[in-house]
Write a protein that holds these residues in place. Structure first.
Motif, PDB file in Angstrom:
ATOM      1  N   LEU A   1      46.666  60.956  25.819  1.00 51.26           N
ATOM      2  CA  LEU A   1      46.377  60.231  26.387  1.00 51.26           C
ATOM      3  C   LEU A   1      45.693  59.573  27.565  1.00 51.26           C
ATOM      4  O   LEU A   1      46.717  59.292  28.111  1.00 51.26           O
ATOM      5  N   ALA A   2      44.298  59.555  28.519  1.00 52.29           N
ATOM      6  CA  ALA A   2      44.406  59.489  29.685  1.00 52.29           C
ATOM      7  C   ALA A   2      43.597  58.439  29.898  1.00 52.29           C
ATOM      8  O   ALA A   2      42.785  58.711  29.228  1.00 52.29           O
ATOM      9  N   ASN A   3      43.594  57.766  30.632  1.00 54.29           N
ATOM     10  CA  ASN A   3      42.352  56.807  31.709  1.00 54.29           C
ATOM     11  C   ASN A   3      42.334  56.557  32.632  1.00 54.29           C
ATOM     12  O   ASN A   3      43.096  56.087  33.747  1.00 54.29           O
ATOM     13  N   PRO A   4      40.726  57.105  32.639  1.00 56.20           N
ATOM     14  CA  PRO A   4      41.032  56.592  34.821  1.00 56.20           C
ATOM     15  C   PRO A   4      40.581  55.041  34.665  1.00 56.20           C
ATOM     16  O   PRO A   4      40.825  54.455  34.196  1.00 56.20           O
ATOM     17  N   GLY A   5      40.360  54.920  36.748  1.00 55.13           N
ATOM     18  CA  GLY A   5      41.023  53.433  36.584  1.00 55.13           C
ATOM     19  C   GLY A   5      39.226  53.042  37.236  1.00 55.13           C
ATOM     20  O   GLY A   5      38.324  54.096  36.146  1.00 55.13           O
ATOM     21  N   PHE A   6      38.806  51.827  37.349  1.00 57.75           N
ATOM     22  CA  PHE A   6      37.999  51.213  37.702  1.00 57.75           C
ATOM     23  C   PHE A   6      36.689  52.013  38.151  1.00 57.75           C
ATOM     24  O   PHE A   6      37.050  52.734  39.523  1.00 57.75           O
ATOM     25  N   GLY A   7      35.109  52.411  37.859  1.00 56.53           N
ATOM     26  CA  GLY A   7      34.307  52.647  38.145  1.00 56.53           C
ATOM     27  C   GLY A   7      34.842  54.158  38.669  1.00 56.53           C
ATOM     28  O   GLY A   7      33.941  54.651  39.289  1.00 56.53           O
ATOM     29  N   SER A   8      35.572  54.680  37.663  1.00 59.09           N
ATOM     30  CA  SER A   8      35.596  56.515  37.869  1.00 59.09           C
ATOM     31  C   SER A   8      35.716  57.092  36.845  1.00 59.09           C
ATOM     32  O   SER A   8      34.646  56.291  35.915  1.00 59.09           O
ATOM     33  N   SER A   9      35.600  57.798  36.269  1.00 61.25           N
ATOM     34  CA  SER A   9      35.439  58.597  35.075  1.00 61.25           C
ATOM     35  C   SER A   9      35.968  60.008  34.480  1.00 61.25           C
ATOM     36  O   SER A   9      36.774  60.277  35.157  1.00 61.25           O
TER      37      SER A   9
ATOM     38  N   SER B   1      28.579  51.444  35.151  1.00 66.65           N
ATOM     39  CA  SER B   1      29.581  50.313  35.740  1.00 66.65           C
ATOM     40  C   SER B   1      29.169  48.382  35.619  1.00 66.65           C
ATOM     41  O   SER B   1      28.378  48.073  36.355  1.00 66.65           O
ATOM     42  N   THR B   2      29.657  47.998  34.084  1.00 68.89           N
ATOM     43  CA  THR B   2      29.065  46.205  34.452  1.00 68.89           C
ATOM     44  C   THR B   2      30.077  45.904  34.588  1.00 68.89           C
ATOM     45  O   THR B   2      30.581  44.528  34.849  1.00 68.89           O
ATOM     46  N   THR B   3      31.527  45.819  34.953  1.00 66.75           N
ATOM     47  CA  THR B   3      32.340  45.480  34.104  1.00 66.75           C
ATOM     48  C   THR B   3      33.234  44.730  36.121  1.00 66.75           C
ATOM     49  O   THR B   3      33.672  43.204  35.894  1.00 66.75           O
ATOM     50  N   ASN B   4      32.636  45.964  37.124  1.00 65.83           N
ATOM     51  CA  ASN B   4      32.483  44.781  38.376  1.00 65.83           C
ATOM     52  C   ASN B   4      31.793  42.934  38.070  1.00 65.83           C
ATOM     53  O   ASN B   4      32.289  42.551  39.255  1.00 65.83           O
ATOM     54  N   ASP B   5      31.149  42.914  37.458  1.00 63.68           N
ATOM     55  CA  ASP B   5      30.334  41.574  36.898  1.00 63.68           C
ATOM     56  C   ASP B   5      31.472  40.425  36.367  1.00 63.68           C
ATOM     57  O   ASP B   5      31.166  39.157  37.348  1.00 63.68           O
ATOM     58  N   LEU B   6      33.165  40.913  36.519  1.00 64.28           N
ATOM     59  CA  LEU B   6      34.191  40.256  35.783  1.00 64.28           C
ATOM     60  C   LEU B   6      34.569  39.490  37.056  1.00 64.28           C
ATOM     61  O   LEU B   6      35.275  38.505  37.273  1.00 64.28           O
ATOM     62  N   PHE B   7      34.190  40.639  38.594  1.00 64.37           N
ATOM     63  CA  PHE B   7      35.085  39.715  39.633  1.00 64.37           C
ATOM     64  C   PHE B   7      33.860  39.650  40.756  1.00 64.37           C
ATOM     65  O   PHE B   7      33.093  39.677  40.447  1.00 64.37           O
ATOM     66  N   SER B   8      34.074  38.517  41.216  1.00 66.69           N
ATOM     67  CA  SER B   8      33.930  37.607  42.183  1.00 66.69           C
ATOM     68  C   SER B   8      34.448  37.473  43.280  1.00 66.69           C
ATOM     69  O   SER B   8      35.927  36.342  43.455  1.00 66.69           O
ATOM     70  N   PRO B   9      34.059  37.595  44.687  1.00 71.13           N
ATOM     71  CA  PRO B   9      34.954  36.168  46.075  1.00 71.13           C
ATOM     72  C   PRO B   9      34.911  35.507  45.518  1.00 71.13           C
ATOM     73  O   PRO B   9      35.821  34.785  46.425  1.00 71.13           O
ATOM     74  N   ASP B  10      34.112  34.846  45.075  1.00 76.06           N
ATOM     75  CA  ASP B  10      34.292  32.982  45.003  1.00 76.06           C
ATOM     76  C   ASP B  10      35.050  32.839  43.871  1.00 76.06           C
ATOM     77  O   ASP B  10      35.159  31.751  43.628  1.00 76.06           O
ATOM     78  N   HIS B  11      36.020  33.225  43.150  1.00 73.06           N
ATOM     79  CA  HIS B  11      36.862  33.314  42.362  1.00 73.06           C
ATOM     80  C   HIS B  11      37.979  32.771  42.707  1.00 73.06           C
ATOM     81  O   HIS B  11      38.221  33.205  43.712  1.00 73.06           O
TER      82      HIS B  11
END
Length: 501
Positions: free
Chosen positions: A215-223, A263-273
């Protein structure tokens, strides 16, 4: 560059060169013949190879020169000479600039060829759509409201006929891929012409009664598409490889009902955090990705038993299951390996998550880092402190990096523990983070920009595939494992990170 693209470019270069022929009669004949040949190449190119936006200049120039050459053929010599003086002054500059620009476009956006799989078995591919009715989708909207996954399987094939499957069959997602890199939507449309080395939907090879599952898993924002070369190579050596598109964590995924998620998971991350908020959000995302792996494995158990009808019934060796991934997908592979059904795993240049949730992993696990990733871990191992200038270049603060260092020390502890269970910690010289996915083949400009390392993409792929295969052969097939014993002269780029242990 494809064959008729080369002929079209060559004929256009000849049309430029013929502009400098002094003899009017010879020049007219040469331009007429060459523009005619170029037009034939253009028609064949469009019919056989397909239209490319990067070649618009060649298309227009070839047709324009044919039209002008035909007009010249019916004009009197005096008129032709008067008109040609104007055209030659401005035309040569325009043509030269257009050819240079087109050459740059073809270099930056090539229709590339994947490396040939090194195994003896033919490869086929099939896509599955899984719906997890036990989990609500939290990152976006799906048709059912539940967590849905597209999973592409590469496997040993009995026989194949016709053309290979395209690298990216869902061409509508290409504009989202371009947007993911901040480029215009048409930029990667030529990738629809890139071919894989797998057939579509062939029967499973009878070379073995069953095949280990990976089982293989791409990275963030990949495919899933961006691990085609790795999946094909493993499949050609007798593995069933299932690459999971983690919905809303990919740049785009197309579902059977034509819905496309981005991709919506980038909403979890912010430079303000602050760092702990970012780290906590990564753990939240990580748990969903890990649960995706467990759910996918559940589905392959149903496929193996025939409860989900498919050609894979009875063909999957569920006693020997591996997992790998890139970037956060590598962290997913590590976290998913706590599942007792998984035998061994590989992390390709990925930092870990949920480190404090459990004890160290008690099974073989391989870490392969980029050179820059290794250097960061080496700094942590040596307790080196970043200078103010280094922090400024990274756009980070000392407080943030102190917390990163704390987590990295725990990562190093986990890595050392896996070596005791039969794993290894390696790194590849002259590589960067994206050398571990097929994005490295898409454009040579990535190397120039430092997005990928100085190593040639084909070489990086060859080294990574060799070590992945050797590791999985060792723990899923009880064979091989020679590369895990120490440095090998065939792969001088691969280094054993003994200084981290």
């Amino acid at each position: 560059m494809r064959f008729f693209e080369m002929l079209l470019f060559f004929s256009s270069a000849c049309l430029l060169a013929f502009q400098f022929i002094a003899n009017q009669r010879i020049r007219r004949s040469a331009l007429l013949l060459t523009s005619g040949a170029g037009s034939i190449f253009l028609v064949i190119h469009l019919l056989v190879e397909g239209y490319r936006v990067q070649l618009l200049f060649l298309y227009g120039f070839t047709l324009l020169m044919l039209i002008l050459s035909l007009i010249d053929a019916f004009k009197t010599p005096a008129v032709v000479q008067t008109a040609s003086r104007i055209r030659r002054v401005l035309g040569r500059l325009f043509i030269g600039f257009g050819l240079i620009a087109t050459g740059c476009f073809l270099y930056v956006f090539p229709v590339f060829n994947f490396p040939e799989p090194t195994g003896e078995l033919k490869v086929s591919t099939q896509v599955f759509h899984f719906i997890d009715s036990s989990r609500e989708e939290t990152f976006g909207t799906t048709a059912t409201g539940k967590r849905e996954l597209m999973v592409q399987v590469w496997y040993p094939a009995q026989a194949g006929s016709g053309k290979y499957a395209p690298f990216i069959p869902d061409t509508r997602i290409l504009r989202y891929m371009a947007a993911n890199y901040g480029l215009p939507g048409f930029t990667f449309q030529h990738l629809k012409y890139v071919s894989s080395h797998a057939y579509s939907g062939a029967e499973v090879s009878s070379a073995q009664t069953s095949y280990p599952l990976i089982l293989a898993n791409p990275g963030f924002g990949s495919s899933r598409f961006l691990h085609t070369s790795q999946a094909e190579n493993l499949a050609s050596h007798g593995y069933i490889v299932a690459v999971i598109d983690h919905t809303f964590n990919t740049f785009a995924t197309e579902f059977p009902d034509s819905q496309i998620t981005t991709s919506t998971t980038n909403d979890l991350f912010s430079p303000d955090h602050d760092y702990r908020t970012e780290s906590g959000n990564r753990d939240i995302l990580g748990k969903v990705l890990t649960d995706d792996v467990a759910f996918a494995l559940d589905q392959f158990e149903l496929i193996q038993s025939g409860q989900i009808p498919s050609r894979f019934k009875g063909k999957i060796d569920l006693k020997h299951v591996g997992v790998f991934g890139h970037s956060i997908g590598g962290a997913t592979a590590y976290d998913a390996s706590y599942d007792p059904r998984i035998t061994a795993g590989i992390d390709l240049d990925g930092g870990l998550y949920r480190l404090r949730d459990r004890e160290g992993l008690q099974k073989p696990f391989l870490f392969i880092h980029s050179e820059s990733g290794f250097e960061q871990l080496q700094m942590v191992r040596e307790n080196r402190v970043y200078t103010d200038a280094e922090l400024d270049r990274m756009g980070s603060t000392r407080e943030w990096m102190d917390q990163v260092t704390e987590d990295k020390k725990l990562e190093l502890k986990r890595m050392r523990e896996t070596v005791g269970e039969g794993g290894q910690v390696l790194y590849i010289e002259h590589t960067e983070h994206l050398n571990f996915a097929d994005v490295q083949f898409i454009s040579p400009i990535f190397k120039i920009l430092g997005i990928t390392g100085k190593i040639a993409p084909e070489r990086a792929s060859s080294v990574i595939n060799a070590y992945m295969l050797d590791f999985f052969d060792m723990y899923l097939k009880n064979q091989g494992g020679n590369l895990m014993n120490g440095p090998d002269t065939r792969f001088p780029e691969m280094k054993f990170a003994t200084s981290l242990l």
